[in-house]
Write a protein that holds these residues in place. Structure first.
Motif, PDB file in Angstrom:
ATOM      1  N   GLY A 409       0.802  -1.216   0.000  1.00 50.53           N
ATOM      2  CA  GLY A 409       0.000   0.000   0.000  1.00 50.53           C
ATOM      3  C   GLY A 409       0.832   1.261   0.000  1.00 50.53           C
ATOM      4  O   GLY A 409       0.317   2.362   0.242  1.00 50.53           O
ATOM      5  N   ALA A 410       2.125   1.118  -0.265  1.00 51.40           N
ATOM      6  CA  ALA A 410       3.019   2.263  -0.250  1.00 51.40           C
ATOM      7  C   ALA A 410       3.078   2.983  -1.589  1.00 51.40           C
ATOM      8  O   ALA A 410       3.665   4.069  -1.689  1.00 51.40           O
ATOM      9  N   LEU A 411       2.477   2.386  -2.611  1.00 50.07           N
ATOM     10  CA  LEU A 411       2.575   2.938  -3.961  1.00 50.07           C
ATOM     11  C   LEU A 411       1.311   2.600  -4.730  1.00 50.07           C
ATOM     12  O   LEU A 411       0.811   1.473  -4.642  1.00 50.07           O
ATOM     13  N   SER A 412       0.800   3.570  -5.481  1.00 51.78           N
ATOM     14  CA  SER A 412      -0.359   3.288  -6.330  1.00 51.78           C
ATOM     15  C   SER A 412       0.096   2.608  -7.608  1.00 51.78           C
ATOM     16  O   SER A 412       1.277   2.681  -7.976  1.00 51.78           O
ATOM     17  N   VAL A 413      -0.825   1.969  -8.297  1.00 47.10           N
ATOM     18  CA  VAL A 413      -0.487   1.316  -9.555  1.00 47.10           C
ATOM     19  C   VAL A 413       0.012   2.336 -10.564  1.00 47.10           C
ATOM     20  O   VAL A 413       1.013   2.110 -11.257  1.00 47.10           O
ATOM     21  N   ASP A 414      -0.634   3.486 -10.652  1.00 47.93           N
ATOM     22  CA  ASP A 414      -0.216   4.523 -11.610  1.00 47.93           C
ATOM     23  C   ASP A 414       1.205   4.987 -11.329  1.00 47.93           C
ATOM     24  O   ASP A 414       2.017   5.145 -12.261  1.00 47.93           O
ATOM     25  N   ASP A 415       1.523   5.204 -10.060  1.00 48.45           N
ATOM     26  CA  ASP A 415       2.875   5.651  -9.709  1.00 48.45           C
ATOM     27  C   ASP A 415       3.896   4.551  -9.987  1.00 48.45           C
ATOM     28  O   ASP A 415       5.024   4.826 -10.415  1.00 48.45           O
ATOM     29  N   ALA A 416       3.503   3.309  -9.745  1.00 46.85           N
ATOM     30  CA  ALA A 416       4.409   2.186 -10.006  1.00 46.85           C
ATOM     31  C   ALA A 416       4.713   2.082 -11.494  1.00 46.85           C
ATOM     32  O   ALA A 416       5.863   1.836 -11.894  1.00 46.85           O
ATOM     33  N   VAL A 417       3.700   2.259 -12.332  1.00 49.41           N
ATOM     34  CA  VAL A 417       3.902   2.218 -13.782  1.00 49.41           C
ATOM     35  C   VAL A 417       4.854   3.325 -14.207  1.00 49.41           C
ATOM     36  O   VAL A 417       5.788   3.102 -14.992  1.00 49.41           O
ATOM     37  N   ASP A 418       4.638   4.525 -13.681  1.00 48.87           N
ATOM     38  CA  ASP A 418       5.515   5.659 -14.019  1.00 48.87           C
ATOM     39  C   ASP A 418       6.958   5.364 -13.621  1.00 48.87           C
ATOM     40  O   ASP A 418       7.898   5.628 -14.388  1.00 48.87           O
ATOM     41  N   GLN A 419       7.136   4.814 -12.420  1.00 47.64           N
ATOM     42  CA  GLN A 419       8.485   4.530 -11.937  1.00 47.64           C
ATOM     43  C   GLN A 419       9.157   3.438 -12.763  1.00 47.64           C
ATOM     44  O   GLN A 419      10.359   3.513 -13.054  1.00 47.64           O
ATOM     45  N   PHE A 420       8.379   2.411 -13.141  1.00 53.08           N
ATOM     46  CA  PHE A 420       8.975   1.332 -13.927  1.00 53.08           C
ATOM     47  C   PHE A 420       9.459   1.845 -15.274  1.00 53.08           C
ATOM     48  O   PHE A 420      10.592   1.543 -15.689  1.00 53.08           O
TER      49      PHE A 420
END
Length: 429
Positions: A409-420
């Protein structure tokens, strides 16, 4: 094909020239030109691998067998977990201190071969039996037609089931090969039946291999032959979002897994199922202490697709900087080709890729179980994906880390996609 004794007679008479040695910085890191192999010379080789205690015990048995045949060669072995393993190799590569021989992965082939950190095995070909390998498996260690490594075996992606836990919960085993939604529903039935004491499984969207299967079912791959990503941000977003239901109380909470590390939820008897490579069966049995573990086909939303493949990613390579290339080649050959390796490891390093190693493998018990599983999914086996891009290992780890952050729960899916994709842009240039 050589017998062991014939090969030993040949080795004693052979003389080879060592490879030119390069470090990541482009500077020399080894002993330069090597002398002919002297069976009376005392030689010490460093060897390292990733894995658990079960794998370590097996490697020690193999080291003992090799040193008995070659009393002048000492193998200094050590191991660590998978993520730490590659971080340590990066540090060693930067300083010119890679091990003489090391358990390798095709995920890192470009990364270590292109800057000249791996020995061209053709330079020590008199010490290695290449003919024992099928061409398609041998090619998994090739880049630009140069052989840099050889596979210990091959595997296919599978779902593992702890039969004892399921029997205790009164739950019918997952039948395998259903849709992802049906697999999630099955996991939910386990978690509900045990009141959360045992969870149905883990969040599949954390592992890049499950994403790879989804892409391959649609005729795509993680990356292209040109070294680019083979999927879009929307593809990744859809995949990570598909795990929302499992993360909502069905799959084991990520925090529990963090507390168990380096053991998996399955190895710690906290989950009734887990997806991984088929060669993990022996390790899972050792970690969990389970009397019986079953392998079934992973879920798919595209029946009839060729989403699976023979993964020969677990390989063995020699560093270009070794001062003893001939002795190193003899040890590599013993790991991937000897009947002793087949007898000691069975299928725990993958189903034997070498005919001679397979000859020493008794396909009974666990090993026959793996062989039977590979037969059962033969109709889903397609062509192997392109040679992994430079930095694929780092991308795989990034994928896993981001997936865990989503689970915490430390990261949203959208933020994870951006980071990847930001990380991929840096790694792939």
């Amino acid at each position: 094909m050589f017998t062991i004794r014939a090969r030993q007679r040949m080795l004693a008479a052979a003389a080879l020239t060592g490879a030119a040695v390069l470090a990541l910085s482009g500077c020399a890191s080894g002993g330069g030109e090597a002398s002919a192999y002297d069976p009376d010379e005392e030689v010490t080789l460093t060897f390292t691998w990733w894995g658990n205690d079960d794998r370590a015990q097996r490697y020690q048995q193999l080291i003992d067998a090799f040193e008995e045949e070659h009393p002048n060669i000492t193998i200094e072995g050590n191991f660590t977990d998978f993520p730490s393993y590659w971080e340590k190799r990066k540090t060693e590569a930067a300083g010119g201190g890679l091990p003489d021989v090391w358990q390798f992965s095709d995920s890192y082939l470009r990364e270590y071969a292109e800057p000249g950190l791996l020995l061209d095995l053709d330079e020590v070909s008199d010490y290695i039996d290449f003919d024992a390998f099928d061409d398609s498996l041998k090619q998994t260690g090739q880049l630009d037609d140069v052989q840099y490594s050889l596979p210990t075996g091959y595997s296919a992606w599978a779902v593992f089931l702890n039969d004892g836990l399921l029997a205790d919960a009164g739950i019918e085993p997952y039948e395998g090969g259903t849709s992802y939604e049906e697999y999630t529903e099955w996991m939910a039935s386990v978690t509900e039946a045990t009141g959360g004491a045992i969870f149905g499984g883990t969040d599949l969207t954390q592992r890049i291999q499950n994403f790879e299967n989804v892409l391959r079912a649609k005729g795509e791959n993680l990356y292209t032959a040109d070294g680019e990503l083979g999927f879009t941000e929307d593809d990744l977003r859809d995949f990570w979002e598909s795990g929302a239901a499992a993360r909502d109380g069905i799959a084991v909470p990520q925090q529990r897994l963090e507390e168990l590390s380096p053991k998996s939820g399955f190895g710690a008897n906290l989950t009734a199922s887990e997806a991984s490579w088929s060669n993990f069966l022996g390790g899972y049995l050792a970690d969990s202490g389970a009397e019986s573990v079953t392998l079934v086909a992973p879920p798919t939303d595209e029946p009839g697709s060729k989403d699976l493949y023979r993964q020969a990613g677990l390989q063995v390579a020699i560093s270009a900087g070794t001062e003893h290339p001939e002795a190193a080649a003899m040890w590599l050959d013993f790991v991937v080709n000897s009947e002793q390796a087949g007898e000691i490891f069975g299928t725990t390093l993958g189903f034997p890729a070498s005919e001679t190693k397979l000859a020493g493998t008794k396909l009974e018990g666990v090993d026959k179980q793996v062989a039977d599983y590979l037969d059962s999914v033969a109709d889903r086996i397609g062509e192997a994906p392109p040679v992994p891009v430079v930095g694929y290992g780092s991308l795989e780890q990034t994928f896993w880390d981001l997936g865990k952050s989503i689970g915490l729960g430390a990261l949203s899916v959208d933020d994870a996609v951006d980071q990847f994709f930001a990380e991929a842009q840096v790694i792939l240039g």
